[in-house]
Design an enzyme around this catalytic site. Structure first.
Site, PDB file in Angstrom:
ATOM      1  N   SER A  20      31.841 -36.888 -12.805  1.00  0.00           N
ATOM      2  CA  SER A  20      32.894 -36.114 -12.153  1.00  0.00           C
ATOM      3  C   SER A  20      32.564 -36.068 -10.671  1.00  0.00           C
ATOM      4  O   SER A  20      31.406 -36.251 -10.265  1.00  0.00           O
ATOM      5  CB  SER A  20      32.993 -34.702 -12.743  1.00  0.00           C
ATOM      6  OG  SER A  20      31.750 -34.024 -12.688  1.00  0.00           O
ATOM      7  N   GLU A  22      33.382 -34.149  -6.729  1.00  0.00           N
ATOM      8  CA  GLU A  22      33.919 -32.995  -6.010  1.00  0.00           C
ATOM      9  C   GLU A  22      34.432 -33.398  -4.630  1.00  0.00           C
ATOM     10  O   GLU A  22      33.795 -34.162  -3.909  1.00  0.00           O
ATOM     11  CB  GLU A  22      32.848 -31.917  -5.847  1.00  0.00           C
ATOM     12  CG  GLU A  22      33.357 -30.689  -5.086  1.00  0.00           C
ATOM     13  CD  GLU A  22      32.302 -29.618  -4.917  1.00  0.00           C
ATOM     14  OE1 GLU A  22      31.868 -29.061  -5.952  1.00  0.00           O
ATOM     15  OE2 GLU A  22      31.908 -29.339  -3.760  1.00  0.00           O
ATOM     16  N   ASP A 113      31.578 -16.780  -1.899  1.00  0.00           N
ATOM     17  CA  ASP A 113      30.689 -16.159  -0.916  1.00  0.00           C
ATOM     18  C   ASP A 113      31.274 -14.842  -0.417  1.00  0.00           C
ATOM     19  O   ASP A 113      32.501 -14.684  -0.355  1.00  0.00           O
ATOM     20  CB  ASP A 113      30.481 -17.091   0.282  1.00  0.00           C
ATOM     21  CG  ASP A 113      29.742 -18.365  -0.109  1.00  0.00           C
ATOM     22  OD1 ASP A 113      28.880 -18.284  -1.009  1.00  0.00           O
ATOM     23  OD2 ASP A 113      30.023 -19.421   0.486  1.00  0.00           O
ATOM     24  N   PHE A 223      22.956 -27.203   4.420  1.00  0.00           N
ATOM     25  CA  PHE A 223      23.554 -26.796   3.140  1.00  0.00           C
ATOM     26  C   PHE A 223      22.487 -26.174   2.233  1.00  0.00           C
ATOM     27  O   PHE A 223      22.721 -25.146   1.588  1.00  0.00           O
ATOM     28  CB  PHE A 223      24.170 -28.001   2.427  1.00  0.00           C
ATOM     29  CG  PHE A 223      25.417 -28.539   3.055  1.00  0.00           C
ATOM     30  CD1 PHE A 223      26.176 -27.782   3.919  1.00  0.00           C
ATOM     31  CD2 PHE A 223      25.841 -29.834   2.767  1.00  0.00           C
ATOM     32  CE1 PHE A 223      27.335 -28.286   4.501  1.00  0.00           C
ATOM     33  CE2 PHE A 223      27.000 -30.345   3.330  1.00  0.00           C
ATOM     34  CZ  PHE A 223      27.744 -29.577   4.208  1.00  0.00           C
ATOM     35  N   HIS A 273      27.634 -34.828 -11.902  1.00  0.00           N
ATOM     36  CA  HIS A 273      28.670 -34.345 -10.988  1.00  0.00           C
ATOM     37  C   HIS A 273      28.239 -34.680  -9.565  1.00  0.00           C
ATOM     38  O   HIS A 273      27.196 -34.213  -9.098  1.00  0.00           O
ATOM     39  CB  HIS A 273      28.832 -32.835 -11.151  1.00  0.00           C
ATOM     40  CG  HIS A 273      29.957 -32.239 -10.355  1.00  0.00           C
ATOM     41  ND1 HIS A 273      31.279 -32.522 -10.609  1.00  0.00           N
ATOM     42  CD2 HIS A 273      29.957 -31.360  -9.310  1.00  0.00           C
ATOM     43  CE1 HIS A 273      32.049 -31.836  -9.777  1.00  0.00           C
ATOM     44  NE2 HIS A 273      31.271 -31.145  -8.969  1.00  0.00           N
TER      45      HIS A 273
END
Length: 305
Positions: A20, A22, A113, A223, A273
């Site tokens: 998958s 994103e 968040d 990140f 993913h």
């Protein structure tokens, strides 16, 4: 790095690997064009779904809705992220209805968040879903949606400890989550240890490793600092010397990601993913590097229909 293996035949068959991808909503016309090209290129690997991120409080609802609608129109299995920060239950449910109306059957349910940004205290919205577990239950109460949730091999930065973090994952599963997608990581031993603890906690749904091929080391380090992930010293040491040499940087990034993916496959993992950053080059190079099957979505002119 990890329990590396040179035996590519170990683990599940390459034809059994499920993927998958994103994406995030594009902000410019050029970025939009790049996203559709990326989605088309990566669709050759027949992904289980393509997910699209969504801002807290519905801050990107319109572009997320437009992106998901376009992907569905391309005949691709699109899923939408959904958060519950800064919104009442009725407001979240209204958003769900909008996505359901365009054909969305799969949500990635996240708390989101805090409005003040990462590092600030989280306060549930009055009348809203208190956390991701409540959001999952709310979604499952609205329709028979497929619901993916997040998982953190290195612990969510706001969790007291790993045990508390796994307890929250268990609550999301008990509420009806059908799959967990992990935050990106680079230490496969740590992931395997985490998965063992998750299984001991009675969690049986798929826990899918989240992989992030490194386009930009500084960006990934940023990140990682925000989400509690670790960028190992060995990875920085390999990439730093080629940071200003695009071709060499890409070759090293692909090599490292292929090694990580091969190693996870050798441990019996068969679903992954990818955090694509809306780019296909590294992800496709990694998938090709481990020999994942793909189909030809661009038949030659004159081919039989």
């Amino acid at each position: 790095m990890t329990k590396a293996t040179d035996n590519a035949s170990r683990g599940p068959s390459r034809r059994d690997i499920r993927l998958s991808f994103e994406f995030f909503p594009p902000k410019t016309a050029d970025a939009e064009k790049q996203l559709w090209e990326t989605a088309t290129q990566l669709s050759a690997y027949e992904p289980a779904f393509l997910s699209v991120t969504y801002g807290a409080g519905g801050s990107t609802k319109v572009p997320t809705l437009a992106t998901v609608r376009h992907l569905l129109g391309m005949g691709l299995p699109a899923a939408s992220h959904l958060t519950c920060v800064g919104a009442t239950k009725d407001e979240v449910n209204a958003v769900v209805a909008e996505f359901q109306a365009i054909g969305v059957k799969h949500f990635v349910a996240l708390r989101g968040d805090p409005p003040g940004g990462v590092g600030t205290a989280y306060q549930p919205h009055p009348g809203g879903y208190a956390n991701a577990a409540e959001l999952v239950a709310g979604l499952r109460g609205l329709a028979d949606f497929e619901v993916s949730v997040s998982a953190y091999p290195e612990k969510h930065p706001q969790s007291a400890d790993v045990a508390a973090d796994i307890d929250m994952l268990k609550r999301k599963v008990d509420a009806g989550a059908t799959r967990a997608l992990t935050q990106f990581f680079f230490d496969n031993d740590q992931f395997e240890h985490y998965l063992e603890r998750v299984r001991r906690a009675g969690i049986t749904i798929p826990v899918v490793p989240g992989l992030l091929p490194v386009h930009n080391l500084a960006q990934v380090q940023k990140f990682a600092g925000m989400c509690g992930a670790t960028v190992p010293a060995w990875l920085a040491e390999r990439l730093s010397p080629v940071d200003d040499k695009p071709q060499e940087r890409t070759a090293v990034a692909v090599e490292l990601a292929v090694r990580q993916l091969e190693d996870l496959i050798s441990r019996g993992i068969d679903e992954f993913h990818f955090y694509t950053m809306n780019r296909a080059n590294l992800v496709s190079a990694v998938c090709d590097g481990v020999g994942l099957a793909k189909i030809d979505r661009h038949p030659a002119a004159g081919a039989a229909a």
